[in-house]
Each structure stands twice: as C-alpha cells, then as structure tokens.
Scaffold this motif. Sequence first.
Motif, PDB file in Angstrom:
ATOM      1  N   GLU A 284     -62.055  13.085 -52.137  1.00 45.02           N
ATOM      2  CA  GLU A 284     -62.783  11.824 -52.066  1.00 45.02           C
ATOM      3  C   GLU A 284     -62.109  10.767 -52.937  1.00 45.02           C
ATOM      4  O   GLU A 284     -62.015   9.604 -52.554  1.00 45.02           O
ATOM      5  N   ASP A 285     -61.641  11.182 -54.122  1.00 46.17           N
ATOM      6  CA  ASP A 285     -60.946  10.239 -55.007  1.00 46.17           C
ATOM      7  C   ASP A 285     -59.674   9.709 -54.347  1.00 46.17           C
ATOM      8  O   ASP A 285     -59.365   8.515 -54.438  1.00 46.17           O
ATOM      9  N   TYR A 286     -58.928  10.594 -53.696  1.00 43.92           N
ATOM     10  CA  TYR A 286     -57.709  10.160 -53.010  1.00 43.92           C
ATOM     11  C   TYR A 286     -58.041   9.177 -51.888  1.00 43.92           C
ATOM     12  O   TYR A 286     -57.392   8.143 -51.757  1.00 43.92           O
ATOM     13  N   LEU A 287     -59.053   9.481 -51.086  1.00 41.78           N
ATOM     14  CA  LEU A 287     -59.426   8.570 -50.003  1.00 41.78           C
ATOM     15  C   LEU A 287     -59.876   7.213 -50.539  1.00 41.78           C
ATOM     16  O   LEU A 287     -59.489   6.168 -50.017  1.00 41.78           O
ATOM     17  N   GLU A 288     -60.689   7.234 -51.568  1.00 45.02           N
ATOM     18  CA  GLU A 288     -61.166   5.989 -52.166  1.00 45.02           C
ATOM     19  C   GLU A 288     -59.988   5.163 -52.683  1.00 45.02           C
ATOM     20  O   GLU A 288     -59.942   3.943 -52.490  1.00 45.02           O
ATOM     21  N   THR A 289     -59.039   5.823 -53.298  1.00 47.89           N
ATOM     22  CA  THR A 289     -57.861   5.137 -53.830  1.00 47.89           C
ATOM     23  C   THR A 289     -57.009   4.553 -52.716  1.00 47.89           C
ATOM     24  O   THR A 289     -56.549   3.410 -52.805  1.00 47.89           O
ATOM     25  N   VAL A 290     -56.803   5.318 -51.635  1.00 47.60           N
ATOM     26  CA  VAL A 290     -56.034   4.806 -50.502  1.00 47.60           C
ATOM     27  C   VAL A 290     -56.734   3.571 -49.918  1.00 47.60           C
ATOM     28  O   VAL A 290     -56.083   2.575 -49.596  1.00 47.60           O
ATOM     29  N   LEU A 291     -58.058   3.611 -49.816  1.00 50.14           N
ATOM     30  CA  LEU A 291     -58.803   2.460 -49.307  1.00 50.14           C
ATOM     31  C   LEU A 291     -58.598   1.241 -50.208  1.00 50.14           C
ATOM     32  O   LEU A 291     -58.292   0.148 -49.728  1.00 50.14           O
ATOM     33  N   GLN A 292     -58.760   1.421 -51.504  1.00 48.44           N
ATOM     34  CA  GLN A 292     -58.597   0.306 -52.438  1.00 48.44           C
ATOM     35  C   GLN A 292     -57.187  -0.265 -52.367  1.00 48.44           C
ATOM     36  O   GLN A 292     -57.003  -1.485 -52.328  1.00 48.44           O
ATOM     37  N   LEU A 293     -56.196   0.603 -52.354  1.00 45.33           N
ATOM     38  CA  LEU A 293     -54.807   0.143 -52.288  1.00 45.33           C
ATOM     39  C   LEU A 293     -54.503  -0.568 -50.977  1.00 45.33           C
ATOM     40  O   LEU A 293     -53.774  -1.559 -50.955  1.00 45.33           O
ATOM     41  N   SER A 294     -55.093  -0.082 -49.870  1.00 43.94           N
ATOM     42  CA  SER A 294     -54.852  -0.715 -48.574  1.00 43.94           C
ATOM     43  C   SER A 294     -55.478  -2.104 -48.513  1.00 43.94           C
ATOM     44  O   SER A 294     -55.009  -2.964 -47.769  1.00 43.94           O
ATOM     45  N   GLU A 295     -56.527  -2.326 -49.292  1.00 40.57           N
ATOM     46  CA  GLU A 295     -57.139  -3.652 -49.349  1.00 40.57           C
ATOM     47  C   GLU A 295     -56.333  -4.602 -50.229  1.00 40.57           C
ATOM     48  O   GLU A 295     -56.407  -5.815 -50.070  1.00 40.57           O
ATOM     49  N   GLU A 296     -55.553  -4.039 -51.141  1.00 30.56           N
ATOM     50  CA  GLU A 296     -54.753  -4.848 -52.064  1.00 30.56           C
ATOM     51  C   GLU A 296     -53.345  -5.109 -51.538  1.00 30.56           C
ATOM     52  O   GLU A 296     -52.745  -6.131 -51.860  1.00 30.56           O
TER      53      GLU A 296
ATOM     54  N   LEU B 258     -64.108   5.599 -42.880  1.00 30.70           N
ATOM     55  CA  LEU B 258     -65.556   5.747 -43.015  1.00 30.70           C
ATOM     56  C   LEU B 258     -65.909   6.545 -44.269  1.00 30.70           C
ATOM     57  O   LEU B 258     -66.759   6.138 -45.058  1.00 30.70           O
ATOM     58  N   LYS B 259     -65.254   7.680 -44.457  1.00 27.84           N
ATOM     59  CA  LYS B 259     -65.516   8.522 -45.626  1.00 27.84           C
ATOM     60  C   LYS B 259     -65.170   7.779 -46.909  1.00 27.84           C
ATOM     61  O   LYS B 259     -65.937   7.788 -47.878  1.00 27.84           O
ATOM     62  N   ALA B 260     -64.010   7.104 -46.931  1.00 29.08           N
ATOM     63  CA  ALA B 260     -63.587   6.363 -48.119  1.00 29.08           C
ATOM     64  C   ALA B 260     -64.569   5.236 -48.430  1.00 29.08           C
ATOM     65  O   ALA B 260     -64.904   4.999 -49.601  1.00 29.08           O
ATOM     66  N   ALA B 261     -65.040   4.550 -47.407  1.00 29.31           N
ATOM     67  CA  ALA B 261     -65.990   3.449 -47.604  1.00 29.31           C
ATOM     68  C   ALA B 261     -67.307   3.965 -48.180  1.00 29.31           C
ATOM     69  O   ALA B 261     -67.926   3.305 -49.023  1.00 29.31           O
ATOM     70  N   GLN B 262     -67.740   5.139 -47.736  1.00 26.90           N
ATOM     71  CA  GLN B 262     -68.964   5.733 -48.272  1.00 26.90           C
ATOM     72  C   GLN B 262     -68.813   6.042 -49.758  1.00 26.90           C
ATOM     73  O   GLN B 262     -69.691   5.728 -50.567  1.00 26.90           O
ATOM     74  N   VAL B 263     -67.692   6.628 -50.127  1.00 31.38           N
ATOM     75  CA  VAL B 263     -67.448   6.972 -51.537  1.00 31.38           C
ATOM     76  C   VAL B 263     -67.349   5.693 -52.369  1.00 31.38           C
ATOM     77  O   VAL B 263     -67.944   5.591 -53.446  1.00 31.38           O
ATOM     78  N   TYR B 264     -66.625   4.719 -51.854  1.00 34.51           N
ATOM     79  CA  TYR B 264     -66.442   3.459 -52.578  1.00 34.51           C
ATOM     80  C   TYR B 264     -67.770   2.726 -52.742  1.00 34.51           C
ATOM     81  O   TYR B 264     -68.057   2.157 -53.803  1.00 34.51           O
ATOM     82  N   PHE B 265     -68.618   2.743 -51.716  1.00 36.47           N
ATOM     83  CA  PHE B 265     -69.948   2.137 -51.814  1.00 36.47           C
ATOM     84  C   PHE B 265     -70.769   2.805 -52.915  1.00 36.47           C
ATOM     85  O   PHE B 265     -71.404   2.127 -53.725  1.00 36.47           O
TER      86      PHE B 265
END
Length: 128
Positions: A9-21, A70-77
């Motif tokens: 989950e941490d990896y997915l959340e990080t990939v999501l954040q980095l992809s937004e940056e 979807l999974k990354a967005a849930q964790v980030y939320f």
Amino acid sequence: MRVMKKSGEDYLETVLQLSEENEKVRTTDVANRLGVSKPSVNRAMKILACDGYIEQETYGDIHLTEKGRLKAAQVYFRHKTLTSFFVDVLGVDPVVAEEDACLIEHDISSATMEKLASFLQSYLESEP
C-alpha cells in the motif's frame, strides 16, 4: 490473489503521489521517497505488477493500472483524512500526525474510516 501488505500500500501511495508531481515515475524516485533501496523497489514492483496494480517494462517507468490507481487513491484518502483529523481537530504536531497516519491508514476499518471522514467534513464545515 494474495492480501496486500502494508508495504505494498505504501508503494502504491508513493507511486500515485509521484505520478501527480512528475510525468514519469522511476524506481529511483520511489526508492528516494520511501528511503529504501532500488532492489527493494524492484521486488515490490514485480509483485504489484503480478497482482495487476502497476505496469512496468523492465527498468522502465512505473504506471498505475486502473486497479492500482483505485487502491492507491483509497490509501491516500485515508492518509490525508487521518492527518487532517490529527492536526485540525486534535492539534497534533503535523510531523507526528503524518507518522501516525502512516501507521493507522493500513489497519483502520472501512466503517470507522467512513465515520471519521464524515465527522471531519462536518467539523471543518462548522468552523468559523
């Protein structure tokens, strides 16, 4: 399919954040953000790819699949909501709030998270 570990989950959340940056997300970016080695990221990305959460050509850029996004967005939320609750409602120091949110975001139940998010929204809307 296996149950996702907290680190996944941490990896997915990080990939999501980095992809937004950034336009591109590389293994090095993920390793730097999480403070882990590139081989650790490579192992994690192989598992996430096998489970359908990301797509990555060998040593190429990392892309979230729809399932991964979807999974990354849930964790980030959960992370953002918990951090906001700790800082805005409880007055916790932002650095401590971030650390605590990281610990709790993986284990909090959906029912509790929904109630907390609802409470936080009402609380923030009622503030002058």
